[in-house]
Enzyme design. Structure first.
Site, PDB file in Angstrom:
ATOM      1  N   SER A 136       0.862  -1.180   0.000  1.00 18.70           N
ATOM      2  CA  SER A 136       0.000   0.000   0.000  1.00 18.70           C
ATOM      3  C   SER A 136       0.902   1.235   0.000  1.00 18.70           C
ATOM      4  CB  SER A 136      -0.880  -0.051   1.256  1.00 18.70           C
ATOM      5  OG  SER A 136      -1.646   1.121   1.383  1.00 18.70           O
ATOM      6  N   LYS A 162      -1.220  -0.878  -4.243  1.00 21.51           N
ATOM      7  CA  LYS A 162      -2.433  -0.109  -3.920  1.00 21.51           C
ATOM      8  C   LYS A 162      -2.021   1.328  -3.663  1.00 21.51           C
ATOM      9  CE  LYS A 162      -4.961   0.008   0.269  1.00 21.51           C
ATOM     10  NZ  LYS A 162      -5.670  -0.721   1.360  1.00 21.51           N
ATOM     11  N   LEU A 163      -2.565   2.252  -4.457  1.00 14.44           N
ATOM     12  CA  LEU A 163      -2.230   3.664  -4.281  1.00 14.44           C
ATOM     13  C   LEU A 163      -3.301   4.330  -3.429  1.00 14.44           C
ATOM     14  CD1 LEU A 163      -1.321   4.747  -7.945  1.00 14.44           C
ATOM     15  CD2 LEU A 163       0.190   3.784  -6.188  1.00 14.44           C
ATOM     16  N   LYS A 164      -2.866   5.104  -2.454  1.00 12.31           N
ATOM     17  CA  LYS A 164      -3.809   5.925  -1.709  1.00 12.31           C
ATOM     18  C   LYS A 164      -4.186   7.106  -2.594  1.00 12.31           C
ATOM     19  CE  LYS A 164      -4.102   3.758   2.230  1.00 12.31           C
ATOM     20  NZ  LYS A 164      -5.403   3.322   2.794  1.00 12.31           N
ATOM     21  N   ASP A 189      -7.187   3.172  -3.057  1.00  9.62           N
ATOM     22  CA  ASP A 189      -7.948   3.234  -1.796  1.00  9.62           C
ATOM     23  C   ASP A 189      -8.090   4.700  -1.396  1.00  9.62           C
ATOM     24  OD1 ASP A 189      -9.072   2.931   0.703  1.00  9.62           O
ATOM     25  OD2 ASP A 189      -7.365   1.853   1.597  1.00  9.62           O
ATOM     26  N   ASN A 191     -10.143   5.796   1.340  1.00 14.23           N
ATOM     27  CA  ASN A 191     -10.519   6.009   2.746  1.00 14.23           C
ATOM     28  C   ASN A 191     -11.633   7.047   2.899  1.00 14.23           C
ATOM     29  OD1 ASN A 191      -7.255   5.234   3.169  1.00 14.23           O
ATOM     30  ND2 ASN A 191      -8.718   4.219   4.519  1.00 14.23           N
ATOM     31  N   GLU A 215     -11.161   0.955  -3.623  1.00 15.12           N
ATOM     32  CA  GLU A 215     -11.512   0.675  -2.233  1.00 15.12           C
ATOM     33  C   GLU A 215     -12.080   1.909  -1.547  1.00 15.12           C
ATOM     34  OE1 GLU A 215      -8.261  -1.192  -0.209  1.00 15.12           O
ATOM     35  OE2 GLU A 215      -9.035  -0.798   1.803  1.00 15.12           O
ATOM     36  N   ASP A 240     -14.030  -1.389   2.914  1.00 10.81           N
ATOM     37  CA  ASP A 240     -13.160  -1.514   4.084  1.00 10.81           C
ATOM     38  C   ASP A 240     -13.963  -0.968   5.273  1.00 10.81           C
ATOM     39  OD1 ASP A 240     -11.224  -1.064   6.093  1.00 10.81           O
ATOM     40  OD2 ASP A 240      -9.721  -0.228   4.778  1.00 10.81           O
ATOM     41  N   LYS A 264     -10.142  -6.581   7.967  1.00  6.41           N
ATOM     42  CA  LYS A 264      -9.128  -6.190   8.949  1.00  6.41           C
ATOM     43  C   LYS A 264      -9.637  -6.695  10.286  1.00  6.41           C
ATOM     44  CE  LYS A 264      -7.535  -1.979   6.712  1.00  6.41           C
ATOM     45  NZ  LYS A 264      -7.727  -0.524   6.645  1.00  6.41           N
ATOM     46  N   GLY A 292      -4.323  -4.251   6.062  1.00  4.49           N
ATOM     47  CA  GLY A 292      -3.381  -3.975   7.150  1.00  4.49           C
ATOM     48  C   GLY A 292      -3.598  -2.603   7.744  1.00  4.49           C
TER      49      GLY A 292
HETATM   50  O1  OSB Z   1      -7.319   1.846   4.554  1.00  2.00           O
HETATM   51  O2  OSB Z   1      -6.171   0.119   4.190  1.00  2.00           O
HETATM   52  C1  OSB Z   1      -6.308   1.203   4.768  1.00  2.00           C
HETATM   53  C2  OSB Z   1      -3.193   1.927   6.896  1.00  2.00           C
HETATM   54  C3  OSB Z   1      -3.752   2.618   7.956  1.00  2.00           C
HETATM   55  C4  OSB Z   1      -5.100   2.867   7.933  1.00  2.00           C
HETATM   56  C5  OSB Z   1      -5.900   2.435   6.873  1.00  2.00           C
HETATM   57  C6  OSB Z   1      -5.334   1.710   5.825  1.00  2.00           C
HETATM   58  C7  OSB Z   1      -3.947   1.492   5.835  1.00  2.00           C
HETATM   59  C8  OSB Z   1      -3.230   0.817   4.750  1.00  2.00           C
HETATM   60  C9  OSB Z   1      -1.921   0.165   5.111  1.00  2.00           C
HETATM   61  O3  OSB Z   1      -3.569   0.827   3.590  1.00  2.00           O
HETATM   62  C10 OSB Z   1      -1.813  -1.258   4.713  1.00  2.00           C
HETATM   63  C11 OSB Z   1      -0.628  -1.948   5.380  1.00  2.00           C
HETATM   64  O4  OSB Z   1      -0.652  -2.147   6.629  1.00  2.00           O
HETATM   65  O5  OSB Z   1       0.333  -2.264   4.677  1.00  2.00           O
HETATM   66 MG    MG Z   2      -8.617   0.802   3.154  1.00  5.76          MG
END
Ligand code: OSB
Ligand code: MG
Length: 371
Positions: A136, A162-164, A189, A191, A215, A240, A264, A292
């Site tokens: 990620s 996976k790109l934020k 992703d 969020n 995501e 998520d 998760k 994660g």
């Molecule tokens: O949304 O998946 C998420 C980390 C902190 C909070 C939310 C997310 C994440 C990650 C990290 O994407 C994934 C990793 O632990 O490698």
């Molecule tokens: Mg996520």
């Protein structure tokens, strides 16, 4: 089996580089660890994924510390036979606080597995010896830096990225990564960062750049918007934050708002629920994968164990120790193996040792409760 003590450690572990998402930047990860010990000296470790601030969800280190210390410890010490199931049954009368509950539940899984001389993976029925993983990638200061970051992860052996993303950091960076790496398995992703009106624009760039999975673009409760995005989409729509329990999954399945499930254990209150959710999703032909929360080796070992079980078919957000921390709390560290995989530990319990010296170095507070 009788419990003798629960130790609650607060740790602050520096990340190798800052991790930026649509909700904020993390530089040092602050989190809680739970260490259980029985009267016979068997231990069990759990990690609480709640961060300093309630940005990903409403829980934080402070709320989890209170919940564990003031409510879950007394409840746990009253149990005749402290199994994960017995604990969850009693803890169910307290609403929410799933990350706090998960920390204790994970420690119980480790404890029971160690007592039985089995690995957590084995006791969950996990059959895989290696699990497929990806990485990620946080929001970067510039697009060239992102392309370079992705390139270095690919060179290290990761095959799924996976790109934020967030409004203003989407089509351009995603397009740049796609142009540079035409065959990459590319996920994004957000969020929850997009307004529900963004369905068409997200669909346009995700389709154009062959994003395999989008995501949680919309708010936790925005089930209809996720369903609108998923309708006829050439990519999976992953939930998520929206999925916190069996009921939220049923509703999302019924609405056709979820075509991939991020499990998760922290978000859903532990391994037991996480496993049940993935099995339910599989019956609806929705693939699951393990997400994660930048866990240390302790939380990651639990995640790897769960990822070794059958319903987890997509590559996990579980990367090698050195992607997160220069010094991890466990030994041996997790290293990336052939085919973008991590090895599932086979020793009893979580299968990795907690390094006491490193833990003490990064520990900011500790408190022991005695049964
Ligand atoms: O949304 O998946 C998420 C980390 C902190 C909070 C939310 C997310 C994440 C990650 C990290 O994407 C994934 C990793 O632990 O490698
Ligand atoms: Mg996520």
């Amino acid at each position: 089996m009788r419990l003798a003590s629960l130790r609650l450690d607060e740790v602050e572990l520096p990340l190798v580089e800052p991790f930026e998402t649509s909700f904020g930047v993390e530089q040092n990860r602050r989190f809680l660890l739970v260490r259980l010990e029985t009267k016979d000296g068997v231990e069990g470790w759990g990690e609480c994924a709640a961060a300093s601030d309630p940005l990903y969800s409403s829980e934080s280190v402070a709320t989890a510390r209170w919940m564990i210390s003031e409510r879950l410890v007394p409840l746990l010490f009253r149990l005749e036979d402290p199994t994960p199931e017995a604990f969850l049954r009693e803890a169910a009368r307290f609403r929410g606080n799933r990350m706090a509950k998960a920390a204790v539940e994970l420690a119980l899984h480790d404890l029971r597995a160690r007592a039985a001389g089995r690995s957590v993976a084995e006791s969950l029925g996990g059959r895989r010896r290696r699990i497929r993983v990806g990485v990620s990638v946080g929001i970067q200061p510039t697009v060239p830096k992102l392309v370079d970051r992705v390139g270095r992860y690919l060179a290290a052996g990761y095959r799924r990225v996976k790109l934020k993303v967030r409004p203003g950091w989407d089509a351009v960076p995603v397009g740049a990564v796609r142009r540079e790496y035409p065959d990459l398995d590319l996920w994004v992703d957000a969020n929850q960062a997009y307004p529900v009106g963004a369905v068409r624009s997200i669909r346009a760039w995700a389709k154009k750049y062959r994003v395999a999975q989008v995501e949680q673009p919309f708010a936790e409760r925005a089930i209809r918007a996720h369903a609108a995005l998923a309708d006829g989409a050439p990519f999976r729509v992953c939930l998520d934050e929206s999925i916190v329990d069996p009921v939220s999954l049923e509703d999302a399945l019924e609405a056709r708002a979820v075509t991939s499930l991020n499990v998760k254990v922290a978000r859903v209150g532990g391994i037991t629920v996480g496993s049940a959710l993935a099995r339910r999703a599989a019956r609806a032909r929705v693939p699951s994968w393990i997400g994660g929360m930048l866990e240390s080796g302790i939380g990651r070992a639990h995640n790897v164990a769960l990822a070794s079980t059958a319903p987890f078919v997509l590559p996990a957000d579980l990367s090698a120790s050195d992607r997160y921390y220069r010094e991890d709390l466990t030994d041996p560290p997790f290293v990336l193996g052939p085919g973008s995989t991590l090895e599932v530990p086979r020793k009893p319990g979580i299968g990795v040792d907690v390094v006491d010296r490193t833990l003490k170095k990064y520990r900011r507070a500790t408190h022991t409760f005695r049964a």
